[in-house]
Design an enzyme around this catalytic site. Structure first.
Site, PDB file in Angstrom:
ATOM      1  N   LYS A 176       0.828  -1.011   0.100  1.00 25.58           N
ATOM      2  CA  LYS A 176      -0.072   0.083  -0.076  1.00 25.58           C
ATOM      3  C   LYS A 176       0.845   1.133  -0.081  1.00 25.58           C
ATOM      4  O   LYS A 176       1.791   1.461   0.782  1.00 25.58           O
ATOM      5  CB  LYS A 176      -0.844   0.072   1.360  1.00 25.58           C
ATOM      6  CG  LYS A 176      -1.699   1.260   1.477  1.00 25.58           C
ATOM      7  CD  LYS A 176      -2.636   1.072   2.592  1.00 25.58           C
ATOM      8  CE  LYS A 176      -3.166   2.663   3.060  1.00 25.58           C
ATOM      9  NZ  LYS A 176      -4.090   2.436   4.211  1.00 25.58           N
ATOM     10  N   ASP A 181      -2.858  10.001   4.115  1.00 21.92           N
ATOM     11  CA  ASP A 181      -4.328   9.589   4.097  1.00 21.92           C
ATOM     12  C   ASP A 181      -5.178  10.647   5.242  1.00 21.92           C
ATOM     13  O   ASP A 181      -4.943  10.466   6.256  1.00 21.92           O
ATOM     14  CB  ASP A 181      -4.447   8.041   4.862  1.00 21.92           C
ATOM     15  CG  ASP A 181      -5.632   7.845   4.884  1.00 21.92           C
ATOM     16  OD1 ASP A 181      -6.686   8.337   4.190  1.00 21.92           O
ATOM     17  OD2 ASP A 181      -5.724   6.557   5.586  1.00 21.92           O
ATOM     18  N   LYS A 188     -10.687  12.020   8.669  1.00 23.03           N
ATOM     19  CA  LYS A 188     -10.282  11.422   9.770  1.00 23.03           C
ATOM     20  C   LYS A 188     -10.520  12.548  11.045  1.00 23.03           C
ATOM     21  O   LYS A 188     -10.234  13.713  11.035  1.00 23.03           O
ATOM     22  CB  LYS A 188      -8.669  11.144   9.881  1.00 23.03           C
ATOM     23  CG  LYS A 188      -8.487   9.899   9.036  1.00 23.03           C
ATOM     24  CD  LYS A 188      -6.921   9.740   9.023  1.00 23.03           C
ATOM     25  CE  LYS A 188      -6.623   8.411   8.580  1.00 23.03           C
ATOM     26  NZ  LYS A 188      -7.297   7.148   8.890  1.00 23.03           N
ATOM     27  N   ASP A 200       1.674   6.188   5.683  1.00 22.91           N
ATOM     28  CA  ASP A 200       0.589   5.327   5.141  1.00 22.91           C
ATOM     29  C   ASP A 200       1.235   4.695   3.878  1.00 22.91           C
ATOM     30  O   ASP A 200       0.380   3.886   3.107  1.00 22.91           O
ATOM     31  CB  ASP A 200      -0.781   6.059   4.824  1.00 22.91           C
ATOM     32  CG  ASP A 200      -1.808   5.078   4.974  1.00 22.91           C
ATOM     33  OD1 ASP A 200      -1.574   3.973   5.804  1.00 22.91           O
ATOM     34  OD2 ASP A 200      -3.008   5.291   4.705  1.00 22.91           O
ATOM     35  N   ASP A 259     -12.250   6.404   3.756  1.00 22.18           N
ATOM     36  CA  ASP A 259     -11.088   6.308   4.693  1.00 22.18           C
ATOM     37  C   ASP A 259     -10.450   4.933   4.515  1.00 22.18           C
ATOM     38  O   ASP A 259      -9.616   4.486   5.104  1.00 22.18           O
ATOM     39  CB  ASP A 259     -11.350   6.526   5.886  1.00 22.18           C
ATOM     40  CG  ASP A 259     -10.046   7.099   6.841  1.00 22.18           C
ATOM     41  OD1 ASP A 259      -8.968   7.083   6.257  1.00 22.18           O
ATOM     42  OD2 ASP A 259      -9.982   7.054   8.200  1.00 22.18           O
ATOM     43  N   GLU A 261      -9.514   3.365   2.203  1.00 21.64           N
ATOM     44  CA  GLU A 261      -8.961   3.587   0.738  1.00 21.64           C
ATOM     45  C   GLU A 261      -7.876   2.614   0.356  1.00 21.64           C
ATOM     46  O   GLU A 261      -7.553   2.205  -0.918  1.00 21.64           O
ATOM     47  CB  GLU A 261      -8.290   5.180   0.570  1.00 21.64           C
ATOM     48  CG  GLU A 261      -7.022   5.322   1.274  1.00 21.64           C
ATOM     49  CD  GLU A 261      -6.760   5.022   2.557  1.00 21.64           C
ATOM     50  OE1 GLU A 261      -7.740   5.392   3.326  1.00 21.64           O
ATOM     51  OE2 GLU A 261      -5.569   4.734   2.947  1.00 21.64           O
ATOM     52  N   ARG A 263      -7.719  -0.695   0.846  1.00 29.84           N
ATOM     53  CA  ARG A 263      -8.113  -1.872   0.440  1.00 29.84           C
ATOM     54  C   ARG A 263      -8.534  -1.649  -1.413  1.00 29.84           C
ATOM     55  O   ARG A 263      -8.446  -2.471  -1.908  1.00 29.84           O
ATOM     56  CB  ARG A 263      -9.138  -2.729   1.198  1.00 29.84           C
ATOM     57  CG  ARG A 263     -10.530  -1.845   1.272  1.00 29.84           C
ATOM     58  CD  ARG A 263     -11.255  -2.046   2.547  1.00 29.84           C
ATOM     59  NE  ARG A 263     -10.701  -1.767   3.661  1.00 29.84           N
ATOM     60  CZ  ARG A 263     -11.337  -1.917   4.645  1.00 29.84           C
ATOM     61  NH1 ARG A 263     -12.248  -2.677   5.007  1.00 29.84           N
ATOM     62  NH2 ARG A 263     -10.764  -1.695   5.954  1.00 29.84           N
TER      63      ARG A 263
HETATM   64  N1  BES Z   1      -4.397   4.274   7.055  1.00 27.54           N
HETATM   65  C1  BES Z   1      -5.616   3.776   7.762  1.00 27.54           C
HETATM   66  C2  BES Z   1      -5.109   2.706   8.923  1.00 27.54           C
HETATM   67  C3  BES Z   1      -4.307   3.082   9.942  1.00 27.54           C
HETATM   68  C4  BES Z   1      -4.893   3.698  11.269  1.00 27.54           C
HETATM   69  C5  BES Z   1      -2.988   2.900  10.041  1.00 27.54           C
HETATM   70  C6  BES Z   1      -4.022   4.050  12.242  1.00 27.54           C
HETATM   71  C7  BES Z   1      -2.057   3.386  11.019  1.00 27.54           C
HETATM   72  C8  BES Z   1      -2.556   3.873  12.193  1.00 27.54           C
HETATM   73  C9  BES Z   1      -6.626   3.246   6.973  1.00 27.54           C
HETATM   74  O1  BES Z   1      -6.569   3.699   5.519  1.00 27.54           O
HETATM   75  C10 BES Z   1      -8.082   3.790   7.533  1.00 27.54           C
HETATM   76  O2  BES Z   1      -8.232   4.729   7.723  1.00 27.54           O
HETATM   77  N2  BES Z   1      -8.656   2.565   7.748  1.00 27.54           N
HETATM   78  C11 BES Z   1     -10.221   2.852   8.640  1.00 27.54           C
HETATM   79  C12 BES Z   1     -11.027   1.661   7.932  1.00 27.54           C
HETATM   80  C13 BES Z   1     -12.504   2.120   8.452  1.00 27.54           C
HETATM   81  C14 BES Z   1     -12.850   3.314   7.877  1.00 27.54           C
HETATM   82  C15 BES Z   1     -13.225   1.043   7.951  1.00 27.54           C
HETATM   83  C16 BES Z   1      -9.807   2.601  10.165  1.00 27.54           C
HETATM   84  O3  BES Z   1      -9.010   1.545  10.312  1.00 27.54           O
HETATM   85  O4  BES Z   1     -10.465   3.345  10.763  1.00 27.54           O
HETATM   86 ZN    ZN Z   2      -4.877   4.573   4.957  1.00 22.40          ZN
HETATM   87 ZN    ZN Z   3      -7.706   5.449   5.502  1.00 26.22          ZN
END
Ligand code: BES
Ligand code: ZN
Ligand code: ZN
Length: 430
Positions: A176, A181, A188, A200, A259, A261, A263
Site C-alpha cells: 500500500k 491519508d 479523519k 501510510d 477512509d 482507501e 483496500r
Molecule cells: N491508514 C488507515 C489505517 C491506519 C490507522 C494506519 C491508524 C495506521 C494507524 C486506513 O486507511 C484507515 O483509515 N482505515 C479505517 C478503515 C475503516 C474506515 C473501515 C480505520 O481503520 O479506521
Molecule cells: Zn490508509
Molecule cells: Zn484511510
C-alpha cells in the site's frame, strides 16, 4: 540478541563513544549457528543506530558512533558472509525508514516513482509505471478514484525481478502506497493519528526494499513487487461515499467509507498482478486498519490468509526474523459481510464501528487475488512505532522487509500448490 545489540548501540551513543567493540559469551552459540548470531548482532547494531534527524538542528543531541567491531571467536566464511549480508539488508531497511519518515509533500506519488526508478536502475530491476490514460485503459478505476483529488496523479508501479528459470511463476508482493491519508470526505478526526498518516505508504516502502534486496543478493527466485501509489486527498474533485466503481477485474465496489482507501488501491493492484503474472501467491502488506492496532498493538502485525502453507511459511519467517505476525481467521461469515446491496462488494462494513475490520479487509482483498493463494499482513501497528525499543526506532520501522526476504529465501518458488487453508477453511468455503 538483535534487541540487545540495538540497545547497546544506543548506550554507546549516549556515552558519546566513537569506536566500540561488541563481544558476547560463547554460551550464546548453544542454540544458534555462529553466523546467525553474527548476523543478529550486526543487524541489531545497524538497525538500532537509525535515527531520523534530518530536520534536527540542535547539534548537541546529534551523535553517531563511527565504528563497531565484533569480537568473534572465529572469522569463518559463513560469519563474514552473514556480516556483509546484514549490512546490505540494514541499509535497505534504513532507506525504507527514511522514505517512511519524511514529509508527505516530499515523498509524494511522483517522488516515489523517481526513487523507485533510481533503485530499479541501480539494482537492474525492470520497472513499469501505469498512470493517466494507461491506468484508465487498464481499468484501475479504484486507484484512480482514491487518488484523483491530489495534485500528484495516482499510479501503479510494478517491478519485476527474474533470478530463477522462467518456468517458475513469480511470487507477487503488493504494498500500500498512500502518501498521505486524510480519510477523504470521511475525514479523519483530529485524534485519528493524522500526523502519522504520511507513513501510510509503508507497504510500498517495504516491497521496494524487498525486491531491491532480492536483486542485490542475487536470490534465485522470481518476484513481482507492485506498489499502488496515491494520495488520499481532499478537494472538490475527491471521490465520494456512496459511489460505485468497477475494479480492474470487473468487480463493482460501493465506497461506503473513503477512509478505507487502502483496500481499494490494493484491490486494483492485486487484480492487475493476478491477471498479468499468474503468480504463485499474492502477499499484500499494508498499514491497513486501526482495528489491527487495537487487537495486537505495536508488537505483532496481523496475518490473514486463505492458504495454510503460505500462512505457515510467513509465520515461520516471522519467528526467524523477529518481525512478528499473528494469524487471524478468515471464514465465510466475514466473507459474507463485505458483500454489497447495490454492488458486488462494499469497502467498509460499518461506517462508525470497525468490528473485525482487519479480517473484513482481507475478505475484501481476497476477491481480487484470482485463484491464487492470498495473504494480508496488516502492519498498521508495527510499521510506525510510538516509542523506541531495542533495534526498532520511533516512527517508521521498515517492518516486513526482513520478514518477506526470509520468506522468499525459504520458499523461492512460493507456497506449495496444495495447502488451501484449514485455518482459512478454503478459498470461498466455510
Ligand atoms: N491508514 C488507515 C489505517 C491506519 C490507522 C494506519 C491508524 C495506521 C494507524 C486506513 O486507511 C484507515 O483509515 N482505515 C479505517 C478503515 C475503516 C474506515 C473501515 C480505520 O481503520 O479506521
Ligand atoms: Zn490508509
Ligand atoms: Zn484511510
Amino acid at each position: 540478541i538483535r534487541h540487545a545489540a540495538g540497545h547497546a548501540l544506543r548506550l554507546v551513543e549516549q556515552l558519546r563513544i566513537k569506536r566500540a567493540v561488541f563481544a558476547w559469551p560463547d554460551a550464546l552459540g548453544s542454540t544458534a549457528q555462529h553466523s546467525d548470531i553474527v548476523m543478529a548482532v550486526a543487524e541489531g547494531t545497524l538497525l538500532g543506530g537509525y535515527e531520523f534527524d534530518k530536520y534536527v538542528s540542535h547539534t548537541e543531541s546529534k551523535f553517531s558512533c563511527q565504528e563497531v567491531a565484533l569480537a568473534v571467536r572465529s572469522t569463518t566464511a559463513a560469519a563474514k558472509k552473514a556480516l556483509l549480508e546484514a549490512q546490505v539488508i540494514s541499509q535497505a531497511v534504513n532507506d525504507a525508514r527514511d522514505m517512511q519518515n519524511d514529509n508527505s509533500d516530499d515523498v509524494n506519488p511522483k517522488k516515489i516513482e523517481e526513487r523507485a526508478k533510481k533503485i530499479a536502475k541501480d539494482a537492474k530491476i525492470r520497472m513499469t509505471v501505469i498512470s493517466g490514460d494507461a491506468a484508465k485503459k487498464a481499468g484501475l478505476n479504484l486507484l484512480q478514484a482514491v487518488g484523483r483529488a491530489s495534485p500528484w496523479p495516482p499510479r501503479l508501479i510494478v517491478l519485476e525481478y527474474f533470478g530463477a528459470a522462467k518456468k517458475h511463476a513469480p511470487l507477487a508482493i503488493v504494498g500500500k502506497g498512500i502518501t498521505f491519508d486524510t480519510g477523504g470526505v470521511n475525514l479523519k478526526p483530529a485524534h485519528g493519528m493524522l500526523e502519522q498518516m504520511h507513513l501510510d505508504m509503508s507497504g510500498a516502502a517495504t516491497v521496494l526494499a524487498v525486491i531491491r534486496l532480492a536483486a542485490q543478493l542475487k536470490l534465485k527466485t522470481n518476484l513481482i513487487a507492485a506498489m499502488p501509489i496515491a494520495e488520499n486527498a481532499l478537494g472538490g474533485n475527491a471521490y465520494k461515499p456512496g459511489s460505485v466503481y468497477t475494479a480492474q477485474n470487473g468487480t463493482s465496489v460501493e465506497v461506503t467509507n473513503t477512509d478505507a482507501e487502502g483496500r481499494l488501491v490494493l484491490a486494483d493492484a492485486n487484480a492487475y498482478v493476478a491477471q498479468r503474472y499468474k503468480p504463485t501467491a499474492i502477499i499484500d502488506i499494508a498499514t491497513l486498519t486501526g482495528a489491527v492496532l487495537i487487537a495486537l498493538g505495536e508488537h505483532h502485525a496481523g496475518l490473514t490468509s486463505n492458504h495454510d502453507d503460505l500462512s505457515n511459511g510467513l509465520f515461520n519467517s516471522s519467528r526467524t526474523t523477529g518481525e512478528l505476525i499473528w494469524p487471524l481467521p478468515l471464514t465465510a461469515d466475514y466473507r459474507a459481510e463485505v458483500k454489497g446491496k447495490k454492488s458486488d462488494l462494499v469497502n467498509a462494513v460499518l461506517s462508525k464501528s470497525a468490528r473485525a475490520d482487519a479480517i473484513q479487509a482481507a475478505a475484501f482483498l481476497e476477491r481480487f487475488a484470482g485463484e491464487y493463494p492470498f495473504a494480508l499482513i496488516d502492519m498498521a501497528g508495527t510499521s510506525m512505532r510510538s516509542y523506541k525499543r531495542g533495534y526498532t526506532p520511533e516512527g517508521g520501522t521498515g517492518f516486513g522487509v526482513r520478514l518477506l526476504l526470509d520468506y522468499i529465501k525459504q520458499n523461492p518458488h512460493g507456497p506449495k500448490a496444495k495447502g488451501w487453508g484449514s485455518r482459512g477453511l478454503g478459498r470461498y468455503g466455510r
